[in-house]
Motif scaffolding. Structure first.
Motif, PDB file in Angstrom:
ATOM      1  N   VAL A 148      77.570  85.018  97.206  1.00 55.36           N
ATOM      2  CA  VAL A 148      76.425  85.864  97.585  1.00 55.36           C
ATOM      3  C   VAL A 148      75.001  84.788  98.012  1.00 55.36           C
ATOM      4  CG1 VAL A 148      74.652  87.574  97.267  1.00 55.36           C
ATOM      5  CG2 VAL A 148      77.108  87.748  96.188  1.00 55.36           C
ATOM      6  N   VAL A 149      74.665  84.888  99.201  1.00 52.05           N
ATOM      7  CA  VAL A 149      73.806  84.038  99.637  1.00 52.05           C
ATOM      8  C   VAL A 149      72.396  84.703  99.580  1.00 52.05           C
ATOM      9  CG1 VAL A 149      72.568  82.832 101.848  1.00 52.05           C
ATOM     10  CG2 VAL A 149      75.042  82.654 101.483  1.00 52.05           C
ATOM     11  N   GLU A 150      72.471  86.091 100.000  1.00 48.91           N
ATOM     12  CA  GLU A 150      71.008  87.045  99.930  1.00 48.91           C
ATOM     13  C   GLU A 150      71.616  88.596  99.725  1.00 48.91           C
ATOM     14  OE1 GLU A 150      67.530  88.593 102.357  1.00 48.91           O
ATOM     15  OE2 GLU A 150      68.555  86.659 103.180  1.00 48.91           O
ATOM     16  N   ASP A 151      70.901  89.103  98.580  1.00 50.00           N
ATOM     17  CA  ASP A 151      71.192  90.612  98.564  1.00 50.00           C
ATOM     18  C   ASP A 151      69.733  91.138  98.576  1.00 50.00           C
ATOM     19  OD1 ASP A 151      71.943  93.093  98.366  1.00 50.00           O
ATOM     20  OD2 ASP A 151      73.107  92.857  96.407  1.00 50.00           O
ATOM     21  N   SER A 152      69.280  91.406  99.702  1.00 47.49           N
ATOM     22  CA  SER A 152      67.758  91.979  99.530  1.00 47.49           C
ATOM     23  C   SER A 152      67.907  93.482  99.976  1.00 47.49           C
ATOM     24  CB  SER A 152      66.907  91.321 100.576  1.00 47.49           C
ATOM     25  OG  SER A 152      67.427  91.326 101.953  1.00 47.49           O
ATOM     26  N   ARG A 153      69.084  94.074  99.892  1.00 49.58           N
ATOM     27  CA  ARG A 153      69.176  95.376 100.134  1.00 49.58           C
ATOM     28  C   ARG A 153      68.181  96.244  99.489  1.00 49.58           C
ATOM     29  NH1 ARG A 153      75.050  97.107  98.655  1.00 49.58           N
ATOM     30  NH2 ARG A 153      74.500  95.525  97.118  1.00 49.58           N
ATOM     31  N   CYS A 154      67.463  97.599 100.192  1.00 52.59           N
ATOM     32  CA  CYS A 154      66.922  98.394  99.435  1.00 52.59           C
ATOM     33  C   CYS A 154      67.515  99.452  98.989  1.00 52.59           C
ATOM     34  CB  CYS A 154      65.819  98.904 100.391  1.00 52.59           C
ATOM     35  SG  CYS A 154      64.689  99.750  99.523  1.00 52.59           S
ATOM     36  N   ASN A 155      68.326  99.151  97.750  1.00 51.13           N
ATOM     37  CA  ASN A 155      69.305 100.124  97.434  1.00 51.13           C
ATOM     38  C   ASN A 155      68.803 100.633  96.032  1.00 51.13           C
ATOM     39  OD1 ASN A 155      69.851  97.890  96.321  1.00 51.13           O
ATOM     40  ND2 ASN A 155      72.174  97.714  96.550  1.00 51.13           N
ATOM     41  N   VAL A 156      67.683 100.610  95.504  1.00 52.24           N
ATOM     42  CA  VAL A 156      67.170 101.217  94.220  1.00 52.24           C
ATOM     43  C   VAL A 156      66.677 102.466  94.138  1.00 52.24           C
ATOM     44  CG1 VAL A 156      65.956 100.409  92.063  1.00 52.24           C
ATOM     45  CG2 VAL A 156      67.093  98.524  93.738  1.00 52.24           C
ATOM     46  N   ALA A 157      67.089 103.274  93.507  1.00 49.95           N
ATOM     47  CA  ALA A 157      66.281 104.611  93.440  1.00 49.95           C
ATOM     48  C   ALA A 157      64.944 104.690  93.363  1.00 49.95           C
ATOM     49  CB  ALA A 157      67.185 105.491  92.620  1.00 49.95           C
ATOM     50  N   ASN A 158      64.089 105.486  93.912  1.00 46.45           N
ATOM     51  CA  ASN A 158      62.616 105.881  93.831  1.00 46.45           C
ATOM     52  C   ASN A 158      61.810 104.510  94.207  1.00 46.45           C
ATOM     53  OD1 ASN A 158      63.106 108.426  92.469  1.00 46.45           O
ATOM     54  ND2 ASN A 158      63.811 107.379  90.797  1.00 46.45           N
TER      55      ASN A 158
ATOM     56  N   ASN B  13      73.332  96.196 109.446  1.00 45.27           N
ATOM     57  CA  ASN B  13      73.445  97.732 109.731  1.00 45.27           C
ATOM     58  C   ASN B  13      74.642  98.378 108.988  1.00 45.27           C
ATOM     59  OD1 ASN B  13      71.602  97.370 111.873  1.00 45.27           O
ATOM     60  ND2 ASN B  13      73.156  96.116 113.073  1.00 45.27           N
ATOM     61  N   ASN B  14      74.187  99.198 108.047  1.00 50.17           N
ATOM     62  CA  ASN B  14      75.041  99.888 107.058  1.00 50.17           C
ATOM     63  C   ASN B  14      75.915  99.048 106.357  1.00 50.17           C
ATOM     64  OD1 ASN B  14      74.492 102.493 108.061  1.00 50.17           O
ATOM     65  ND2 ASN B  14      75.698 102.037 109.840  1.00 50.17           N
ATOM     66  N   TRP B  15      75.042  97.856 106.112  1.00 45.70           N
ATOM     67  CA  TRP B  15      75.819  96.668 105.291  1.00 45.70           C
ATOM     68  C   TRP B  15      77.327  96.406 105.792  1.00 45.70           C
ATOM     69  CZ3 TRP B  15      71.411  96.108 104.046  1.00 45.70           C
ATOM     70  CH2 TRP B  15      70.637  97.004 103.398  1.00 45.70           C
ATOM     71  N   ARG B  16      77.528  96.201 107.233  1.00 44.49           N
ATOM     72  CA  ARG B  16      78.971  95.815 107.555  1.00 44.49           C
ATOM     73  C   ARG B  16      78.412  94.725 108.733  1.00 44.49           C
ATOM     74  NH1 ARG B  16      81.955 101.233 108.915  1.00 44.49           N
ATOM     75  NH2 ARG B  16      81.145 102.518 107.380  1.00 44.49           N
ATOM     76  N   ASP B  17      79.797  93.914 108.908  1.00 45.20           N
ATOM     77  CA  ASP B  17      79.384  93.014 109.681  1.00 45.20           C
ATOM     78  C   ASP B  17      80.925  92.473 109.850  1.00 45.20           C
ATOM     79  OD1 ASP B  17      78.190  90.947 111.476  1.00 45.20           O
ATOM     80  OD2 ASP B  17      78.223  89.387 109.870  1.00 45.20           O
ATOM     81  N   THR B  18      81.020  91.649 111.474  1.00 46.75           N
ATOM     82  CA  THR B  18      82.300  91.075 111.491  1.00 46.75           C
ATOM     83  C   THR B  18      82.255  89.694 112.053  1.00 46.75           C
ATOM     84  OG1 THR B  18      82.799  93.201 112.682  1.00 46.75           O
ATOM     85  CG2 THR B  18      84.317  91.473 113.033  1.00 46.75           C
TER      86      THR B  18
END
Length: 142
Positions: free
Chosen positions: A61-71, A101-106
């Motif tokens: 994992v190089v980076e995980d800066s997703r805003c995926n925390v409630a509240n 984009n929706n945590w998808r890539d190719t």
């Protein structure tokens, strides 16, 4: 006395040669991926296409800066970046999935398209970093 000496030398020879034999590395298991069939992968795993000289390793994992925390109000959605290594026909390619984009890539490699379709966990309880072993990925190779 000579028989004891011969027996001792024979045993030492067996022990020394037994220790020098190459051992198989059971840590490098290559999971089999099937074209057009989704699979779930984890960091550190290698995935191979059967009957080909193609394999991919999910490195880190190089980076995980997703805003995926409630509240939590976020200024931006963030991104997920994962390093991969692809080997094919003696050529090594190092690349990254850069999912915004929706945590998808190719990633396109030769005639193959490698799809990162979903990053799990989708949400987390805090903004603390996630243990790399906790991630899993829904993937597809076409």
């Amino acid at each position: 006395m000579k028989s004891y000496l011969s027996l001792t030398i024979s045993l030492l020879f067996v022990l020394v040669t037994e220790r020098c034999e190459p051992k198989s590395d059971s840590g490098n298991v290559c999971n089999q991926a099937i074209l057009n069939k989704p699979f779930v992968a984890k960091i550190g795993e290698e995935w191979c296409l059967s009957q080909t000289d193609w394999k991919m390793k999910l490195d880190a994992v190089v980076e995980d800066s997703r805003c995926n925390v409630a509240n939590i109000d976020c200024v931006w959605a963030g991104r997920y970046v994962m390093a991969v290594t692809i080997d094919q026909d003696g050529t090594t390619l190092r690349d990254t999935f850069y999912a915004v984009n929706n945590w998808r890539d190719t990633i396109y490699n030769g005639s193959y398209a490698i799809y990162l379709n979903l990053v799990k966990p989708g949400t987390r309880p805090t903004t603390d970093p996630i243990d790399p072993a906790s991630y899993s990925f829904e993937m597809l190779i076409k």
